[in-house]
Scaffold this motif. Structure first.
Motif: not given
Ligand code: SF4
Ligand code: F3S
Ligand code: FES
Length: 244
Positions: A11-14, A57-60, A93-94, A105-106
């Motif tokens: 998993i490649s993350i910017l 990163f965001d999650f709810v 890719t994310l 990041d995300l």
């Protein structure tokens, strides 16, 4: 019986922290073992827990309801919590959604953008009557119309349609499909007594319905499958009639 071999996901993350003057946008790749039923939410948590606890990163809700986990997955705007890794190649890719303020990041600030949009189009029921009569029963609405409005109310303000629209990349003032959908939703609502002319003031220009170039990216990527095209066309017809 031999056990099924799990895939190794790359998993490649910017990564980028805009608040750190020393930082610059760069890709980082993490390798994790795929689990059955794994979503990108689970994968990102695994990375944060076992590889790098600074990953943002965001999650709810984790159920496609809050709209906070939108990101570019292999270049396509979508909700990460609803994305099964099994549907993707091993190399993923994310990147954060473009156009929105980057927290890091995300993680992006869609809420600020959406608040500005809602204030601009005044996305609430407008009543000319100043005094609210609580004893008065609300007028009945045809069930088919209530269903149509409910359908449009399913928007979770994830911003995927904004990220998928070429027009808004060139003209940031453009309301985008999310804005035009909301305007159509209130226009359809018989409890809202704004006139066609008042709606024309809000969307009757190049930043509104006449700016849409029918690129269709919005409807393609909307994770709630909203009928964005037909609602933009409905508002455009109405505004053309009003302009005469
Ligand atoms: Fe997301 Fe669809 Fe709403 Fe756009 S219209 S913000 S893609 S749910
Ligand atoms: Fe953009 Fe959708 Fe119109 S992608 S140009 S809002 S059809
Ligand atoms: Fe709420 Fe994905 S975490 S929509």
């Amino acid at each position: 019986m031999s056990e099924k071999k799990q895939r190794i996901l790359k998993i490649s993350i910017l990564r980028f922290d805009p608040h750190d003057p020393e930082d610059f946008p760069h890709m980082e790749t993490f390798e994790i073992e795929e689990a059955d039923g794994m979503t990108l939410f689970i994968a990102l948590n695994e990375i944060r827990e076992h590889h790098d606890n600074s990953l943002k990163f965001d999650f709810v809700c984790r159920a496609g309801i809050c709209g906070s986990c939108s990101m570019l997955v292999n270049g396509r705007p979508t909700l990460a919590c609803r994305t099964l890794t099994a549907k993707l190649d091993e190399n993923i890719t994310l990147a954060p959604l473009p156009l929105f303020e980057l927290i890091g990041d995300l993680s992006i600030y869609t809420g600020k953008w959406m608040r500005g949009l809602n204030e601009r189009i005044e996305s609430w029921i407008h009543h000319k009557e100043k005094e609210l009569n609580v004893d008065k029963l609300e007028e009945r609405m045809e069930p088919s119309l209530a269903d149509e409005i409910y359908e449009l109310d399913r928007c979770v303000e994830c911003g995927c349609c904004v990220a998928g629209c070429g027009t808004i990349q060139m003209r940031p003032e453009f309301l985008g499909a999310v804005g035009l959908n909301k305007v159509a939703r209130y226009k359809l609502d018989p409890r809202d007594d704004r006139s066609d002319e008042e709606y024309y003031e809000i969307v009757g220009d190049e930043d509104g319905v006449f700016g849409c170039m029918t690129l269709l990216g919005c409807e393609d990527v909307c994770p709630k499958d909203l009928p964005l095209q037909s609602k933009i066309a409905y508002m455009r017809r109405l505004m053309l009639k009003t302009a005469k």
